[in-house]
Design a protein around this motif. Structure first.
Motif, mmCIF file in Angstrom:
data_model
loop_
_atom_site.group_PDB
_atom_site.id
_atom_site.type_symbol
_atom_site.label_atom_id
_atom_site.label_comp_id
_atom_site.label_asym_id
_atom_site.label_seq_id
_atom_site.Cartn_x
_atom_site.Cartn_y
_atom_site.Cartn_z
ATOM 1 N N ALA A 1 0.860 -1.182 0.000
ATOM 2 C CA ALA A 1 0.000 0.000 0.000
ATOM 3 C C ALA A 1 0.900 1.237 0.000
ATOM 4 N N GLY A 2 0.614 2.177 -0.873
ATOM 5 C CA GLY A 2 1.481 3.340 -1.019
ATOM 6 C C GLY A 2 2.704 3.015 -1.859
ATOM 7 N N GLY A 3 2.555 2.095 -2.791
ATOM 8 C CA GLY A 3 3.688 1.607 -3.566
ATOM 9 C C GLY A 3 4.071 2.411 -4.787
ATOM 10 N N SER A 4 3.377 3.508 -5.052
ATOM 11 C CA SER A 4 3.685 4.255 -6.276
ATOM 12 C C SER A 4 4.786 5.286 -6.097
ATOM 13 N N SER B 1 2.949 -6.694 -5.723
ATOM 14 C CA SER B 1 1.719 -5.981 -6.070
ATOM 15 C C SER B 1 1.730 -4.656 -5.326
ATOM 16 N N ILE B 2 1.470 -3.588 -6.065
ATOM 17 C CA ILE B 2 1.428 -2.280 -5.413
ATOM 18 C C ILE B 2 0.025 -1.697 -5.511
ATOM 19 N N TRP B 3 -0.330 -0.933 -4.486
ATOM 20 C CA TRP B 3 -1.594 -0.207 -4.451
ATOM 21 C C TRP B 3 -1.274 1.268 -4.265
ATOM 22 N N ALA B 4 -2.072 2.087 -4.874
ATOM 23 C CA ALA B 4 -2.030 3.534 -4.641
ATOM 24 C C ALA B 4 -3.372 4.096 -5.102
ATOM 25 N N ARG B 5 -3.705 5.280 -4.632
ATOM 26 C CA ARG B 5 -4.998 5.879 -4.992
ATOM 27 C C ARG B 5 -5.071 6.288 -6.449
ATOM 28 N N ARG B 6 -4.011 6.881 -6.948
ATOM 29 C CA ARG B 6 -4.047 7.475 -8.301
ATOM 30 C C ARG B 6 -3.603 6.466 -9.357
ATOM 31 N N GLU C 1 2.558 4.129 -13.841
ATOM 32 C CA GLU C 1 3.957 4.554 -13.991
ATOM 33 C C GLU C 1 4.886 3.711 -13.117
ATOM 34 N N ALA C 2 4.482 3.473 -11.885
ATOM 35 C CA ALA C 2 5.325 2.691 -10.974
ATOM 36 C C ALA C 2 5.481 1.252 -11.471
ATOM 37 N N VAL C 3 4.395 0.651 -11.937
ATOM 38 C CA VAL C 3 4.465 -0.724 -12.457
ATOM 39 C C VAL C 3 5.391 -0.784 -13.665
ATOM 40 N N ASP C 4 5.255 0.174 -14.572
ATOM 41 C CA ASP C 4 6.130 0.210 -15.752
ATOM 42 C C ASP C 4 7.594 0.339 -15.344
ATOM 43 N N ASP C 5 7.865 1.222 -14.388
ATOM 44 C CA ASP C 5 9.249 1.411 -13.922
ATOM 45 C C ASP C 5 9.788 0.149 -13.244
ATOM 46 N N LEU C 6 8.952 -0.505 -12.435
ATOM 47 C CA LEU C 6 9.391 -1.726 -11.756
ATOM 48 C C LEU C 6 9.661 -2.848 -12.749
ATOM 49 N N LYS D 1 12.658 -12.316 -12.490
ATOM 50 C CA LYS D 1 11.463 -12.854 -13.125
ATOM 51 C C LYS D 1 10.224 -12.544 -12.279
ATOM 52 N N THR D 2 10.266 -11.436 -11.585
ATOM 53 C CA THR D 2 9.192 -11.025 -10.685
ATOM 54 C C THR D 2 7.931 -10.665 -11.455
ATOM 55 N N SER D 3 6.802 -11.190 -11.005
ATOM 56 C CA SER D 3 5.507 -10.783 -11.527
ATOM 57 C C SER D 3 5.137 -9.473 -10.840
ATOM 58 N N ILE D 4 4.854 -8.441 -11.619
ATOM 59 C CA ILE D 4 4.584 -7.119 -11.057
ATOM 60 C C ILE D 4 3.221 -6.647 -11.524
ATOM 61 N N LYS D 5 2.393 -6.268 -10.569
ATOM 62 C CA LYS D 5 1.100 -5.696 -10.936
ATOM 63 C C LYS D 5 0.726 -4.598 -9.959
ATOM 64 N N GLY D 6 -0.189 -3.763 -10.389
ATOM 65 C CA GLY D 6 -0.628 -2.657 -9.563
ATOM 66 C C GLY D 6 -2.119 -2.468 -9.666
#
Length: 90
Positions: free
Chosen positions: A2-5, A25-30, A36-41, A51-56
């Motif tokens: 939570a607050g991962g962006s 997995s990241i959560w954020a309000r916006r 943007e954070a998922v793309d950067d990660l 080989k991390t699975s990344i989602k937001g």
């Protein structure tokens, strides 16, 4: 995450990716900040060979029902949860 962006949440998410976490997995309000954070990660993962699975997901942690729904999604099983959401007020 939570607050991962941004800020501490994003830094911890990046560390988890570079250390080889199976998924992050990241959560954020916006939504734009989440995207943007998922793309950067994903770039970080590619650059370090992870080989991390990344989602937001856009989640407001002040909305109890929304958080409950996000936590109980069928394909999710968190080993660790970080809550870095919030803004310091003086």
């Amino acid at each position: 995450m939570a607050g991962g962006s941004e800020g501490l949440g994003r830094a911890i998410a990046e560390l988890m990716v570079t250390e080889g976490a199976k998924s992050v997995s990241i959560w954020a309000r916006r939504e734009p900040a989440v995207t943007e954070a998922v793309d950067d990660l994903k770039i970080v993962a590619r650059d370090c060979g992870a080989k991390t699975s990344i989602k937001g997901e856009s989640v407001d942690v002040t909305d109890y029902e929304r958080v409950r729904k996000a936590i109980n999604e069928p394909d999710e099983c968190a080993d660790v949860v970080f809550c870095c959401a919030g803004t310091p007020y003086i």
